[in-house]
Write an enzyme that holds these catalytic residues in place. Structure first.
Site, PDB file in Angstrom:
ATOM      1  CB  SER A 146      -0.949   0.121   1.141  1.00 26.07           C
ATOM      2  OG  SER A 146      -1.971   1.051   1.147  1.00 26.07           O
ATOM      3  CD  GLU A 166      -5.026  -4.110  -4.344  1.00 24.18           C
ATOM      4  OE1 GLU A 166      -5.162  -3.579  -3.138  1.00 24.18           O
ATOM      5  OE2 GLU A 166      -3.781  -4.654  -4.440  1.00 24.18           O
ATOM      6  CG  HIS A 202      -5.412  -2.518  -0.015  1.00 27.45           C
ATOM      7  ND1 HIS A 202      -4.634  -2.136  -0.785  1.00 27.45           N
ATOM      8  CD2 HIS A 202      -5.103  -1.632   1.203  1.00 27.45           C
ATOM      9  CE1 HIS A 202      -3.804  -1.453  -0.550  1.00 27.45           C
ATOM     10  NE2 HIS A 202      -4.193  -1.018   0.852  1.00 27.45           N
TER      11      HIS A 202
END
Length: 526
Positions: free
Chosen positions: A219, A344, A437
């Protein structure tokens, strides 16, 4: 030079606020290391040697707030490096990310941690991790980033550091600079460069090879790496990069960073004339609260898909937008592994509502970036404007698309591999998120015993999750040791070979080709 004392000291000779006490007894040789700034002593924990809370830069406080990092003041005696350094200022409600009660929070946060095998047999490959958290939260003390299994299974040296976050690390306040109160930009990225320089100067003493440093991160940590690969001052400090769920297009300038700085001042109720003094003297928590409103509410509506807290294309420290630097071959030409999760955007729709995952936000995003592409792109998402399709648009434009753009550009200049992480534990599917994610964090660190990893396997499937994680982690470790992540072919624009990590791994060519072609020409906010 600061003198050792039994109560502990900081780099100004003051009583240590949560820093570690200085040793007064004879050190164990295997746990004491001479660094460029002074001796540090670690401890043995869970079968590895670990050193925590080592200063790699001067406290970024007072006159050094919002300034580029300075070297730490050397110390005399031996620094007892057995407790994590303070967490960077952030919202204190995410204990799994390090912002819990066990570790204090303070602006004096620029410390680094090292984990090594018990035996001192250098040189070993070095793995340096950059934590995620949207550049607004996270800490190296998070249990999620415990690198013990990487050290044990890969025979490597593991490093993780704190860097400045939020307004204190990733906003551009140069418009408010005065001769008496100058402000720098990209200070959070500069912290990371300073930490990598510390690694180069010191890691040999811990058994690491300074000529074999692999950076990896997820990230915002992945974004940091793709940005650092385009920072001239980082050249030679990183030799390989393993990037998880980066958003490489998340860098801006000129224009938007200045606008967002003004919006933050408005949220603080600070006038233009008051801004220089306020930025230097306001309590950090006031800035944290204002950034929460700006990045969590204002920006997602006004510039959907952009992040007000992000690296700044300043023409000097970060000369070019990262995607443009990769396209022109000006990124550091090091081996790169880059990949994303299958969906995601699903996490953000449920947990952190900051992506363009609604039809309204998507309309605004295209109107401000590429109105001519809107119909073509959205036609590539069957069922749009259904919620699932909108969530996939938001995840793709922020994470997947720019990662593909980086892979295709970098592959023309350096070895590049692409992957996609498709495995979702049963709990993730029950929650309707799938492989989304951050679910690769317990996989890469091998941590399914507590925290998020344990939660994800509460509904079953632990054995499969562990097996997938073992293979994913093995790819990182193999990459750090050999420069190749495994047997799958490198990425090229001809084949676009991508490794799919799932309950059964496989290799695909050009996954999501229809979507990729539909997005062709999209440049985002720049």
């Amino acid at each position: 030079m600061a003198a050792a004392s039994g109560r502990g000291y900081d780099r100004a000779g003051q009583q240590n606020r949560g820093r570690n006490p200085v040793a007064t007894t004879t050190a164990t040789p295997d746990l004491t290391v001479q660094t460029a700034d002074g001796r540090v002593r670690g401890m043995v924990a869970h079968g590895v040697r670990t050193w925590r809370g080592i200063p790699y830069a001067a406290p970024p406080t007072g006159d050094l707030r919002l300034r580029l990092p300075r070297p730490p003041e050397p110390w005399e005696g031996t620094l007892e490096a057995t407790a994590f350094g303070p967490v960077p200022p952030q919202e204190p409600n995410l204990p799994s990310m390090g912002a819990g009660r066990k570790t204090p929070m303070d602006e004096d946060c620029l410390t680094i941690n090292v984990t090594a095998p018990l035996d001192n047999a250098p040189p070993r490959p070095v793995l340096v991790y950059f934590y995620g958290g949207a550049f607004t939260f996270g800490a190296a003390s998070s249990p999620a980033y415990d690198g013990r299994k990487l050290v044990e299974q890969g025979d490597v040296i593991y490093v993780c550091m704190n860097y400045r976050l939020g307004a204190l690390g990733f906003m551009d306040f140069r418009r408010y600079s005065t001769p008496e109160r100058p402000f720098d930009v990209n200070v959070g990225l500069a912290d990371q460069v300073a930490a990598l320089r510390w690694v180069q100067r010191n890691i040999a003493g811990f058994g690491g090879d300074p000529e074999n440093v692999t950076v990896f991160g997820e990230s915002a940590g992945g974004m940091s790496i793709t940005a650092l690969m385009c920072v001239p001052s980082a050249e030679g400090l990183l030799h390989r990069a393993f990037v998880q769920s980066s958003a490489p297009a998340t860098a801006y300038g000129p224009g938007l960073p200045e606008k967002w700085a003004g919006s933050l001042m408005d949220l603080l109720g600070v006038s233009e004339a008051e801004a220089p003094a306020a930025l230097q003297t306001l309590p950090a928590q006031r800035l944290v609260e204002a950034v929460g409103k700006l990045a969590g509410k204002v920006t997602p509506q006004s510039e959907p898909g952009a992040r007000a807290v992000a690296p700044v294309v300043d023409g000097e420290f970060l000369p070019l937008h990262p995607v443009d630097a990769f396209r022109t071959g000006r990124a550091h030409r090091i081996p790169l592994v880059i990949g994303t999760m299958f969906r995601e955007g699903a996490l953000f729709d449920r947990v952190q509502d900051i992506l363009p995952t609604t039809a309204e936000r998507i309309d605004t995003m295209f109107a401000r970036t590429a109105p001519e592409l809107k119909d073509r792109v959205l036609a590539a998402y069957p069922g749009y404007p259904s919620k699932r399709a909108a969530v996939d648009v938001g995840g793709d434009v922020v994470f997947w698309l720019p990662s593909v753009q980086v892979a295709e550009a970098h592959s023309a200049h350096a070895p590049t591999w692409a992957y996609r992480f498709d495995y979702a534990p049963r709990m993730a599917n029950l929650l309707g998120m799938g492989a989304t994610h951050a679910m690769d964090i317990p996989a890469v660190f091998g941590n399914y015993d507590d925290g998020v990893g344990r939660f994800l396997t509460l509904a079953g499937g632990r054995r499969t999750a562990v097996a997938v994680g073992n293979r994913f982690r093995a790819s990182l470790l193999r990459f750090a040791r050999t420069g190749r992540p495994g047997l799958w072919p490198g990425y090229s624009t001809g084949t676009r070979t991508t490794k799919i990590f799932d309950s059964t791994d496989r290799v695909m060519h050009d996954p999501h080709r229809t979507r990729r072609e539909a997005w062709n020409g999209y440049r985002g906010y720049r």
